[in-house]
Structure formats: C-alpha cells, structure tokens
Design an enzyme around this catalytic site. Structure first.
Site, short mmCIF file in Angstrom:
data_model
loop_
_atom_site.label_atom_id
_atom_site.label_comp_id
_atom_site.label_asym_id
_atom_site.label_seq_id
_atom_site.Cartn_x
_atom_site.Cartn_y
_atom_site.Cartn_z
N LYS A 185 0.83 -1.21 0.00
CA LYS A 185 0.00 0.00 0.00
C LYS A 185 0.87 1.26 0.00
CE LYS A 185 -4.27 -1.53 2.24
NZ LYS A 185 -5.18 -1.32 3.39
N HIS A 253 -8.00 -12.51 3.66
CA HIS A 253 -7.26 -11.61 4.54
C HIS A 253 -6.98 -12.23 5.90
CE1 HIS A 253 -5.51 -7.65 4.81
NE2 HIS A 253 -6.03 -7.47 6.01
N HIS A 279 3.24 -2.59 7.48
CA HIS A 279 2.45 -1.57 8.17
C HIS A 279 3.27 -0.30 8.31
CE1 HIS A 279 -0.29 -4.71 10.33
NE2 HIS A 279 -0.71 -4.42 9.11
#
Length: 307
Positions: A185, A253, A279
């Site tokens: 991401k 997930h 993260h």
C-alpha cells in the site's frame, strides 16, 4: 452535502493537495478517492454553515467550533465513529497543508480530538485451522486450478501477503526465491522471506499450469489464461470454510492475520512483524498483541483448575 457551494479557490487547493499526496507520499488511489470525498463533504458543510462559499483564508482559519459542528452534523447523518475519525484525519491534513501555504498557525484546530471507537481486532485462524483451510481448498478439485488455489492461499499464509499483493506477482518470481520484494500500500516496499512449503506449492502449481508463466505476465492465471480474479479465491475459501465449520471471518485476509498472530505467538518481534506486513505504523501491528492476549486468556480459562 452540496459540493456546488465550494469556491473555485477551494477546489483548486483540494486538487493541488491531492496531487501533493500522490506525488510525495505515494498515496494509493483508493485512499485519495476517500480523502477527496471526505474533504469535499467538509468544505460543502463549511460553506452551508457560514451561508456562503469562501476562499483559502476561510480554510486556514477554521476553528474547533467549526469542526465540532461538522462532526455533529456527520454523526446526525448516521456516519460511524470509525468513518468520522478517518474523515477528520483527512480534513486536518488538508487544513494543515492550506494553513502552511497561508502562513497561518493551525495548531489549535489540529489538536481537535477524534471520536472514540472500539478498534476491531484481527480475526485469525488457529494454526490447525489455517492448515485445514489450505488442505480443504486443495480438495475442491482435482486439476491444475486446485494447485493454483492452494498456491495462492499458502502464499497468503506463508508470507503474510494481501490478496492484491499475491495476485500482483508475475512469472518473474518463478521459481520462487528465498525472499520476495513486495510493493504494498502507498508504494511501500518490503522484503519477505519464503518458506519451503510456500516455494513447493508455487512450484507444483507452475508444473501443472497449462499456460506459460512468462516474466511480465501474471503468475496466477484464471481458467482462460487471464489474470486471476481475487473473487475466485474468496469463493473457494468460502466453500472450504463451510465444509470445515469455520467462521465467516475465514477469508483470504484472515490468512494474513493468521501469519502475524502465529509469528507473535511463536515469539516473533513486533517490529519485525510490522516490517513483514508492511504496516506504516507500529500501532496497526500492535492489534495482534491484543489478539494474542485474548487467546492466552481463553486457554487459561479452559485449563486453569477452579477451586
């Protein structure tokens, strides 16, 4: 909220702010869309609240009463606390960006507190449940597609990948190396190790796959040779979980959640797990400590002798 109330200057500022996030912070497209929606809603409310559209100075001089009025309005529309907290974060980021360009001190408004909400804990499978899921996925068919599905689910669990990350791999990673370079991401890159079981699952899929796994084509193929649709993995896992009696949270997930939780249970370092998951914030990874503690208490309650 009527977006037509927003002034041209504010629209231009919003567009430039989004360009800034896109260029410098490498924000994901979905994130930018959500930010644009949240800030547009706030600006529309602000114009309606004050009875007129205004320029950039109005944004730079927003006060806490404006934010409180907007948040009360949003809650009145039924917006959940979690969604409102996300929207407030976007609005404060935008206000800070404008205030910096207008040479205004926005410290007071940026200290506005987010609404409180209970964070949802990740819902991992047990070690046995994860293994059973992989086995059951493989039992759905007796052709190369079964090998493909097993390879995908094993990759999710063995490397802690998001389904989009797994299906974004190309034939260039075959045969699977000892480590994978994953682009996650926001363009965040990370290195994840691969386990022998994962490499074996990918190798078996590649052996059976009827299509050439060329370097620039998707690694995982659909029945007709195109890129594999993630919905197909969700469906095969849904069928497997129903057969195994697993909860509805046993999704693709959940395999990533299971990867992190099982590493933590085995003594893995939280910082290392953060890096493996990609993260941006350690606080996101810390949610797994709550899961681990909850499981420990569950075992304690079942096993501890009662007086």
């Amino acid at each position: 909220m009527n977006a037509l109330l927003i002034s041209a200057a504010q629209r231009d500022a919003l567009a430039r702010w989004l360009d800034h996030l896109r260029a410098l912070d490498a924000a994901a497209a979905n994130t930018l869309t959500a930010y644009a929606r949240d800030v547009t809603g706030f600006l529309g409310f602000l114009a309606s609240h004050h009875g007129e559209a205004a320029g950039l100075s109005a944004i730079a001089h927003v006060d806490q009463s404006d934010l409180r009025s907007w948040m009360a309005h949003e809650r009145g529309r039924g917006i959940a606390a979690r969604s409102l907290a996300r929207a407030l974060s976007a609005v404060k980021n935008f206000i800070a960006w404008v205030a910096d360009r207008e040479n205004v001190d926005a410290t007071a408004v940026l200290s506005a507190r987010s609404p409180k909400f209970r964070r949802k804990l990740p819902r991992p499978l047990s070690v046995e449940g994860a293994r059973d899921m992989i086995d059951q996925v493989g039992a759905q068919r007796d052709d190369w597609i079964a090998a493909r599905d097993v390879a995908v689910v094993t990759l999710l669990y063995g490397c802690g990948l998001r389904i989009s990350e797994a299906l974004g791999l190309t034939g260039a990673v075959h045969p699977l190396p000892d480590t994978l370079r994953i682009l996650g991401k926001g363009g965040k890159e990370r290195i994840v190790p691969t386990l022998p079981a994962t490499r074996a699952a990918i190798a078996e899929y590649a052996r059976q796959c009827p299509y050439d796994l060329t370097r620039n084509a998707p690694l995982f193929r659909g029945a007709r040779g195109g890129a594999l649709n993630p919905r197909l993995i969700a469906l095969v896992m849904e069928k497997a979980r129903l057969q195994l009696g697993l909860p509805a949270t046993a999704t693709p997930h959940a395999m990533r959640h299971s990867f992190a939780t099982h590493l933590l249970s085995a003594g893995g370092d939280l910082r290392a797990i953060q890096e493996l998951l990609g993260h941006a914030s350690l606080s996101t990874t810390q949610a797994y400590t709550a899961v681990d503690a909850a499981r420990l208490m569950e075992v304690y309650e079942k096993a501890h002798p009662r007086a």
